[in-house]
Design a protein around this motif. Structure first.
Motif, PDB file in Angstrom:
ATOM      1  N   GLU A   6      55.259  37.198  43.123  1.00 16.60           N
ATOM      2  CA  GLU A   6      53.941  36.599  43.233  1.00 16.60           C
ATOM      3  C   GLU A   6      54.063  35.115  43.597  1.00 16.60           C
ATOM      4  O   GLU A   6      53.229  34.572  44.330  1.00 16.60           O
ATOM      5  N   THR A  10      52.394  33.074  46.773  1.00 20.70           N
ATOM      6  CA  THR A  10      51.614  31.846  46.631  1.00 20.70           C
ATOM      7  C   THR A  10      52.099  30.790  47.613  1.00 20.70           C
ATOM      8  O   THR A  10      51.301  30.086  48.239  1.00 20.70           O
ATOM      9  N   LEU A  21      43.506  30.694  44.411  1.00 21.87           N
ATOM     10  CA  LEU A  21      42.619  31.380  43.480  1.00 21.87           C
ATOM     11  C   LEU A  21      42.280  32.779  43.980  1.00 21.87           C
ATOM     12  O   LEU A  21      42.284  33.748  43.203  1.00 21.87           O
ATOM     13  N   VAL A  22      41.995  32.899  45.266  1.00 20.87           N
ATOM     14  CA  VAL A  22      41.713  34.209  45.855  1.00 20.87           C
ATOM     15  C   VAL A  22      42.915  35.131  45.699  1.00 20.87           C
ATOM     16  O   VAL A  22      42.779  36.303  45.321  1.00 20.87           O
ATOM     17  N   ALA A  24      45.341  34.981  43.476  1.00 20.71           N
ATOM     18  CA  ALA A  24      45.533  35.325  42.071  1.00 20.71           C
ATOM     19  C   ALA A  24      44.544  36.392  41.617  1.00 20.71           C
ATOM     20  O   ALA A  24      44.906  37.332  40.893  1.00 20.71           O
ATOM     21  N   ARG A  25      43.288  36.256  42.046  1.00 21.94           N
ATOM     22  CA  ARG A  25      42.281  37.241  41.644  1.00 21.94           C
ATOM     23  C   ARG A  25      42.593  38.623  42.216  1.00 21.94           C
ATOM     24  O   ARG A  25      42.424  39.646  41.542  1.00 21.94           O
ATOM     25  N   SER A  26      43.031  38.641  43.475  1.00 20.87           N
ATOM     26  CA  SER A  26      43.346  39.920  44.092  1.00 20.87           C
ATOM     27  C   SER A  26      44.538  40.580  43.418  1.00 20.87           C
ATOM     28  O   SER A  26      44.506  41.766  43.078  1.00 20.87           O
ATOM     29  N   ALA A  28      45.636  40.200  40.464  1.00 19.95           N
ATOM     30  CA  ALA A  28      45.308  40.608  39.096  1.00 19.95           C
ATOM     31  C   ALA A  28      44.724  42.015  39.066  1.00 19.95           C
ATOM     32  O   ALA A  28      44.913  42.760  38.080  1.00 19.95           O
ATOM     33  N   ARG A  29      44.021  42.403  40.105  1.00 21.72           N
ATOM     34  CA  ARG A  29      43.428  43.737  40.150  1.00 21.72           C
ATOM     35  C   ARG A  29      44.487  44.837  40.109  1.00 21.72           C
ATOM     36  O   ARG A  29      44.234  45.939  39.604  1.00 21.72           O
ATOM     37  N   GLU A  32      45.469  46.645  36.715  1.00 21.69           N
ATOM     38  CA  GLU A  32      44.524  47.469  35.957  1.00 21.69           C
ATOM     39  C   GLU A  32      45.226  48.665  35.316  1.00 21.69           C
ATOM     40  O   GLU A  32      46.146  49.250  35.896  1.00 21.69           O
ATOM     41  N   ALA A  74      43.018  46.519  46.700  1.00 26.00           N
ATOM     42  CA  ALA A  74      42.484  45.653  45.646  1.00 26.00           C
ATOM     43  C   ALA A  74      41.441  46.385  44.812  1.00 26.00           C
ATOM     44  O   ALA A  74      41.345  46.174  43.595  1.00 26.00           O
ATOM     45  N   GLU A  94      35.831  37.256  49.754  1.00 23.12           N
ATOM     46  CA  GLU A  94      36.761  36.315  49.127  1.00 23.12           C
ATOM     47  C   GLU A  94      37.348  35.338  50.146  1.00 23.12           C
ATOM     48  O   GLU A  94      37.428  34.127  49.893  1.00 23.12           O
TER      49      GLU A  94
END
Length: 210
Positions: A6, A10, A21-22, A24-26, A28-29, A32, A74, A94
């Motif tokens: 990861e 980045t 930020l985009v 990281a959010r993606s 994180a999905r 799940e 995602a 996003e």
């Protein structure tokens, strides 16, 4: 192939705070709880394969391919038939909000939608890179293919065995019906192994049904 982390992603795509930020959010999905195959390991493998393929190819929109790889699963709900379209829509929202150029955003959406059927037309180099990276697991060793199947079956654990065999048989048959699974020169060497793996799976599914 070296598997990216990861942090590597980045450095590659997170060129400013909004894009980090985009990203990281993606990512994180993919953590799940219901994901057993379409998880963080999968997305990192697909992105890593895309990076490796892009290094040896010209006329590929590298940023679009990598963002598409990040977002292609995602949104993933095994009960849904619109995961690819939903993931493409999420990527558009996003990436636009992060200031990514409209031409790149449109290409990201187009590439993600290709992963629904995995059919790539001649000359679509960027599409070939993403789809080949996504399907690379099909051409792995029988042991790797078996782990892939175990992960997929766990994601569909809510489906009874008869329904699973019928549905999975349709998926495998549709892939085998493609004139080719892989379009990039580097991945074509996996074609025979992939078809052997899927044929063996299909025979096993038919045998279980009988």
């Amino acid at each position: 192939m070296q598997l990216l982390t990861e942090g590597d992603l980045t450095e590659t795509l997170g060129t400013d705070a909004a894009r980090r930020l985009v990203l990281a959010r993606s990512l994180a999905r993919y953590g799940e709880a219901h994901r057993s195959y379409h998880d963080t390991g999968h997305v990192l493998a697909v992105v890593s394969r895309c990076v490796a393929l892009c290094r040896t190819m010209r006329s590929v929109d590298r940023d679009a391919v990598l963002w598409a790889a990040v977002f292609h699963d995602a949104i993933y709900d095994p009960r849904s038939s619109t995961n690819e379209a939903d993931s493409a829509a999420l990527a558009v929202d996003e990436l636009r909000a992060a200031g990514v150029g409209e031409m790149v955003v449109d290409e990201v959406a187009r590439l993600i939608l290709l992963t629904a059927g995995h059919a790539v037309v001649d000359g679509d180099l960027s599409g070939g890179v993403l789809v080949d990276a996504d399907l690379a697991v099909l051409g792995g060793t029988p042991e790797e293919y078996g782990r892939y199947l175990d992960g997929i079956r766990r994601e569909y654990s809510f489906v009874p065995d008869d329904g699973w065999r019928a549905g999975r048989s349709r998926v495998v048959a549709s892939l085998l019906a493609l004139p080719r699974l892989f379009t990039t020169e580097q991945m074509r060497r996996r074609e025979q192994a992939a078809r052997s793996n899927m044929c063996a799976e299909l025979l096993a599914l038919v045998g279980e049904k009988g």
